[in-house]
Design a protein around this motif. Structure first.
Motif, short mmCIF file in Angstrom:
data_model
loop_
_atom_site.label_atom_id
_atom_site.label_comp_id
_atom_site.label_asym_id
_atom_site.label_seq_id
_atom_site.Cartn_x
_atom_site.Cartn_y
_atom_site.Cartn_z
N MET A 1 8.58 5.54 16.84
CA MET A 1 7.62 4.80 16.05
C MET A 1 7.80 5.19 14.58
SD MET A 1 3.47 4.67 16.32
CE MET A 1 3.25 6.41 16.45
N THR A 2 7.86 4.20 13.72
CA THR A 2 7.99 4.41 12.28
C THR A 2 6.65 4.09 11.64
OG1 THR A 2 10.33 3.83 12.34
CG2 THR A 2 9.24 3.71 10.21
N ARG A 3 6.19 5.00 10.79
CA ARG A 3 4.91 4.77 10.13
C ARG A 3 4.97 5.27 8.69
NH1 ARG A 3 1.37 9.37 10.24
NH2 ARG A 3 2.45 11.10 11.16
N ARG A 12 -0.18 3.99 8.84
CA ARG A 12 0.02 2.63 9.34
C ARG A 12 1.43 2.50 9.93
NH1 ARG A 12 -3.02 -1.28 6.24
NH2 ARG A 12 -2.16 -2.81 7.69
N VAL A 13 1.53 1.82 11.06
CA VAL A 13 2.78 1.67 11.80
C VAL A 13 3.59 0.49 11.25
CG1 VAL A 13 3.79 1.21 14.07
CG2 VAL A 13 1.79 2.70 13.87
N GLU A 26 10.80 10.06 9.87
CA GLU A 26 9.58 10.44 9.17
C GLU A 26 9.75 11.79 8.46
OE1 GLU A 26 5.05 11.35 10.49
OE2 GLU A 26 6.00 9.56 11.35
N ASN A 85 6.20 -6.44 7.35
CA ASN A 85 5.60 -5.13 7.10
C ASN A 85 4.88 -5.11 5.75
OD1 ASN A 85 6.35 -3.85 9.51
ND2 ASN A 85 8.33 -3.21 8.68
#
Length: 191
Positions: A1-3, A12-13, A26, A85
């Motif tokens: 998961m990238t946030r 926020r994702v 991250e 995004n």
């Protein structure tokens, strides 16, 4: 998961393209932005994110106070995800352009870029990367920082003669280079 790590959109994702990109982890983004904050290069700056993929680097900069961010991605699907995004986060001053980094790097801009991110595909040759960097030379501020992420096996990127590596750091398979223009010391004399 990238946030998004911190700032207005912290936590926020982000969506990422299912294939063809390699999002900056991250951990690495946190280290990059810690250094940029140390250089006082985030608030009210103009940021160019070439090879943007999902837009994570540029969107992180916008979340942390950059006034203008341009995300550039050549692949239409990835550019669409970066645009989604940016829209979802609603951060001011962010725009997305579906275009080749080689083309956008050479476009005049006023004022010049304060921060430039380059996270090209690892298989992009150092020679092709050099061409993109050379095209950027007249379009970056004299106090700019250019952040280049490459495979640790690629070796040091070939830089235009006007630029120098300030420092670099390796994180597993990736090495991040912090590059700056070499500014002549005007009026400096040896005693």
């Amino acid at each position: 998961m990238t946030r998004i790590v911190a700032g207005l959109a912290g936590g926020r994702v982000l969506k990422v393209p299912p294939k063809g990109t390699r999002p900056t982890s991250e951990r690495v983004r946190e280290a990059i932005f810690s250094r940029l904050e140390h250089y006082d290069l985030l608030r009210d700056t103009k940021v160019l994110d070439l090879y943007a993929g999902s837009g994570a680097l540029g969107l992180e900069a916008a979340s942390r106070g950059a006034r203008e961010v341009l995300l550039v991605e050549a692949h239409k699907a990835a550019a669409g995800i970066a645009r989604d995004n940016a829209t979802k986060l609603g951060l001011a001053g962010v725009s997305v352009r579906c275009d080749r980094a080689e083309h956008v790097a050479g476009l005049p801009t006023s004022p010049p870029w304060d921060v430039v991110f380059l996270d090209p595909p690892y298989d992009l040759s150092n020679e092709r990367l050099h061409d993109v960097l050379a095209a950027l030379v007249p379009h970056v501020d004299e106090r700019a920082v250019i952040v280049i992420e490459r495979s640790a096996r690629s070796g040091m990127p070939l830089l235009p003669k006007q630029w120098r590596v300030m420092t670099s750091k390796t994180y597993g398979e990736s090495t991040v280079y912090y590059v700056e223009p070499e500014v002549p010391l005007v009026g400096y004399t040896c005693a």
